[in-house]
Design a protein around this motif. Structure first.
Motif, PDB file in Angstrom:
ATOM      1  N   LEU A  22       0.783  -1.075   0.145  1.00  0.00           N
ATOM      2  CA  LEU A  22      -0.087   0.114   0.013  1.00  0.00           C
ATOM      3  C   LEU A  22       0.809   1.395  -0.072  1.00  0.00           C
ATOM      4  O   LEU A  22       0.484   2.158  -0.702  1.00  0.00           O
ATOM      5  N   LYS A  23       1.880   1.403   0.621  1.00  0.00           N
ATOM      6  CA  LYS A  23       2.738   2.469   0.835  1.00  0.00           C
ATOM      7  C   LYS A  23       3.553   2.482  -0.657  1.00  0.00           C
ATOM      8  O   LYS A  23       3.585   3.695  -1.112  1.00  0.00           O
ATOM      9  N   GLY A  24       3.955   1.653  -1.420  1.00  0.00           N
ATOM     10  CA  GLY A  24       4.325   1.676  -2.697  1.00  0.00           C
ATOM     11  C   GLY A  24       3.114   2.301  -3.683  1.00  0.00           C
ATOM     12  O   GLY A  24       3.463   2.993  -4.502  1.00  0.00           O
ATOM     13  N   ILE A  25       2.028   1.864  -3.404  1.00  0.00           N
ATOM     14  CA  ILE A  25       0.986   2.169  -4.246  1.00  0.00           C
ATOM     15  C   ILE A  25       0.839   3.786  -4.137  1.00  0.00           C
ATOM     16  O   ILE A  25       0.883   4.529  -5.062  1.00  0.00           O
ATOM     17  N   TYR A  26       0.694   4.179  -2.590  1.00  0.00           N
ATOM     18  CA  TYR A  26       0.693   5.467  -2.340  1.00  0.00           C
ATOM     19  C   TYR A  26       1.700   6.345  -3.036  1.00  0.00           C
ATOM     20  O   TYR A  26       1.347   7.460  -3.498  1.00  0.00           O
ATOM     21  N   ASP A  27       2.927   6.056  -2.731  1.00  0.00           N
ATOM     22  CA  ASP A  27       3.923   6.725  -3.111  1.00  0.00           C
ATOM     23  C   ASP A  27       4.091   7.104  -4.818  1.00  0.00           C
ATOM     24  O   ASP A  27       4.128   7.982  -5.246  1.00  0.00           O
ATOM     25  N   ASP A  28       3.665   5.984  -5.533  1.00  0.00           N
ATOM     26  CA  ASP A  28       3.576   5.899  -6.917  1.00  0.00           C
ATOM     27  C   ASP A  28       2.569   6.916  -7.357  1.00  0.00           C
ATOM     28  O   ASP A  28       2.632   7.521  -8.248  1.00  0.00           O
ATOM     29  N   ILE A  29       1.307   6.754  -6.655  1.00  0.00           N
ATOM     30  CA  ILE A  29       0.099   7.697  -7.302  1.00  0.00           C
ATOM     31  C   ILE A  29       0.364   9.060  -6.865  1.00  0.00           C
ATOM     32  O   ILE A  29       0.306   9.789  -7.596  1.00  0.00           O
ATOM     33  N   CYS A  30       1.081   9.359  -5.754  1.00  0.00           N
ATOM     34  CA  CYS A  30       1.416  10.808  -5.307  1.00  0.00           C
ATOM     35  C   CYS A  30       2.652  11.368  -6.414  1.00  0.00           C
ATOM     36  O   CYS A  30       2.306  12.492  -6.827  1.00  0.00           O
ATOM     37  N   LEU A  31       3.264  10.671  -6.786  1.00  0.00           N
ATOM     38  CA  LEU A  31       4.163  11.048  -7.574  1.00  0.00           C
ATOM     39  C   LEU A  31       3.921  11.274  -9.185  1.00  0.00           C
ATOM     40  O   LEU A  31       3.919  12.076  -9.726  1.00  0.00           O
ATOM     41  N   GLN A  32       2.781  10.157  -9.594  1.00  0.00           N
ATOM     42  CA  GLN A  32       2.321  10.166 -10.798  1.00  0.00           C
ATOM     43  C   GLN A  32       1.552  11.393 -10.970  1.00  0.00           C
ATOM     44  O   GLN A  32       1.425  12.177 -12.037  1.00  0.00           O
ATOM     45  N   TRP A  33       0.668  11.615  -9.811  1.00  0.00           N
ATOM     46  CA  TRP A  33      -0.372  12.751  -9.834  1.00  0.00           C
ATOM     47  C   TRP A  33       0.277  14.204  -9.501  1.00  0.00           C
ATOM     48  O   TRP A  33      -0.348  15.061  -9.349  1.00  0.00           O
ATOM     49  N   GLY A  34       1.619  14.300  -8.932  1.00  0.00           N
ATOM     50  CA  GLY A  34       2.157  15.283  -8.361  1.00  0.00           C
ATOM     51  C   GLY A  34       1.612  15.764  -7.147  1.00  0.00           C
ATOM     52  O   GLY A  34       1.617  17.066  -6.846  1.00  0.00           O
ATOM     53  N   LEU A  35       1.367  15.089  -6.450  1.00  0.00           N
ATOM     54  CA  LEU A  35       0.891  15.308  -5.044  1.00  0.00           C
ATOM     55  C   LEU A  35       2.203  15.218  -3.889  1.00  0.00           C
ATOM     56  O   LEU A  35       2.931  14.334  -4.066  1.00  0.00           O
ATOM     57  N   HIS A  36       1.928  16.249  -3.241  1.00  0.00           N
ATOM     58  CA  HIS A  36       2.964  16.055  -1.916  1.00  0.00           C
ATOM     59  C   HIS A  36       2.380  15.276  -0.910  1.00  0.00           C
ATOM     60  O   HIS A  36       1.328  15.653  -0.462  1.00  0.00           O
ATOM     61  N   CYS A  37       3.331  14.543  -0.452  1.00  0.00           N
ATOM     62  CA  CYS A  37       2.870  13.663   0.732  1.00  0.00           C
ATOM     63  C   CYS A  37       2.396  14.398   1.751  1.00  0.00           C
ATOM     64  O   CYS A  37       3.161  15.457   2.146  1.00  0.00           O
ATOM     65  N   GLY A  38       1.479  14.186   2.302  1.00  0.00           N
ATOM     66  CA  GLY A  38       0.811  15.041   3.613  1.00  0.00           C
ATOM     67  C   GLY A  38      -0.193  16.013   3.360  1.00  0.00           C
ATOM     68  O   GLY A  38      -0.798  16.665   4.113  1.00  0.00           O
ATOM     69  N   SER A  39      -0.162  16.314   2.061  1.00  0.00           N
ATOM     70  CA  SER A  39      -1.191  17.464   1.337  1.00  0.00           C
ATOM     71  C   SER A  39      -2.569  16.930   1.766  1.00  0.00           C
ATOM     72  O   SER A  39      -2.791  15.576   1.674  1.00  0.00           O
ATOM     73  N   ALA A  40      -3.392  17.768   1.502  1.00  0.00           N
ATOM     74  CA  ALA A  40      -4.952  16.967   1.575  1.00  0.00           C
ATOM     75  C   ALA A  40      -5.259  16.304   0.594  1.00  0.00           C
ATOM     76  O   ALA A  40      -5.970  15.418   0.837  1.00  0.00           O
ATOM     77  N   ALA A  41      -4.708  16.559  -0.645  1.00  0.00           N
ATOM     78  CA  ALA A  41      -4.983  15.513  -1.769  1.00  0.00           C
ATOM     79  C   ALA A  41      -4.465  14.225  -1.397  1.00  0.00           C
ATOM     80  O   ALA A  41      -4.990  12.954  -1.715  1.00  0.00           O
ATOM     81  N   ALA A  42      -3.257  14.136  -1.053  1.00  0.00           N
ATOM     82  CA  ALA A  42      -2.504  12.833  -0.687  1.00  0.00           C
ATOM     83  C   ALA A  42      -3.222  12.394   0.478  1.00  0.00           C
ATOM     84  O   ALA A  42      -3.336  10.921   0.419  1.00  0.00           O
ATOM     85  N   GLU A  43      -3.598  13.048   1.381  1.00  0.00           N
ATOM     86  CA  GLU A  43      -4.628  12.249   2.510  1.00  0.00           C
ATOM     87  C   GLU A  43      -5.712  11.602   1.883  1.00  0.00           C
ATOM     88  O   GLU A  43      -6.214  10.504   2.125  1.00  0.00           O
ATOM     89  N   ASP A  44      -6.307  12.270   0.757  1.00  0.00           N
ATOM     90  CA  ASP A  44      -7.490  11.842   0.167  1.00  0.00           C
ATOM     91  C   ASP A  44      -7.090  10.584  -0.562  1.00  0.00           C
ATOM     92  O   ASP A  44      -7.946   9.552  -0.522  1.00  0.00           O
ATOM     93  N   VAL A  45      -6.089  10.276  -1.167  1.00  0.00           N
ATOM     94  CA  VAL A  45      -5.552   9.128  -1.735  1.00  0.00           C
ATOM     95  C   VAL A  45      -5.467   8.230  -0.667  1.00  0.00           C
ATOM     96  O   VAL A  45      -5.997   6.748  -0.865  1.00  0.00           O
ATOM     97  N   ALA A  46      -4.713   8.337   0.580  1.00  0.00           N
ATOM     98  CA  ALA A  46      -4.817   7.364   1.566  1.00  0.00           C
ATOM     99  C   ALA A  46      -5.958   6.965   1.943  1.00  0.00           C
ATOM    100  O   ALA A  46      -6.241   5.686   2.178  1.00  0.00           O
TER     101      ALA A  46
END
Length: 85
Positions: A22-46
């Motif tokens: 799950l962490k790998g998926i999260y990191d990949d999705i954030c990178l792919q979509w240009g999301l900063h880890c810990g941002s509101a959008a990244a929290e939505d992904v999680a």
């Protein structure tokens, strides 16, 4: 990517290998979509990813596809992602 990996079959229970996947998926999705880890959008992904897992979705490819669809709908114009961080 070769064969899709899957999470354990125990709905609602995360094991160390599940967390790693799950962490790998999260990191990949954030990178792919240009999301900063810990941002509101990244929290939505999680949150969305954990909801999928809680509903019994355990195939890596299905999780990734569902998250891409979710983000595509939520941030259709792409500009909101840059401001979500």
């Amino acid at each position: 990517m070769s064969a899709s990996r899957h999470l354990s079959n125990s709905v609602g229970i995360l094991y160390p290998d599940d967390l790693t996947l799950l962490k790998g998926i999260y990191d990949d999705i954030c990178l792919q979509w240009g999301l900063h880890c810990g941002s509101a959008a990244a929290e939505d992904v999680a949150r969305a990813m954990m909801n999928l897992f809680g509903q019994g979705v355990s195939e890596e490819a299905e999780i990734r596809q569902s998250l891409d669809l979710y983000l595509g709908r939520k941030y259709a114009d792409g500009e909101h992602l840059r401001m979500a961080g």
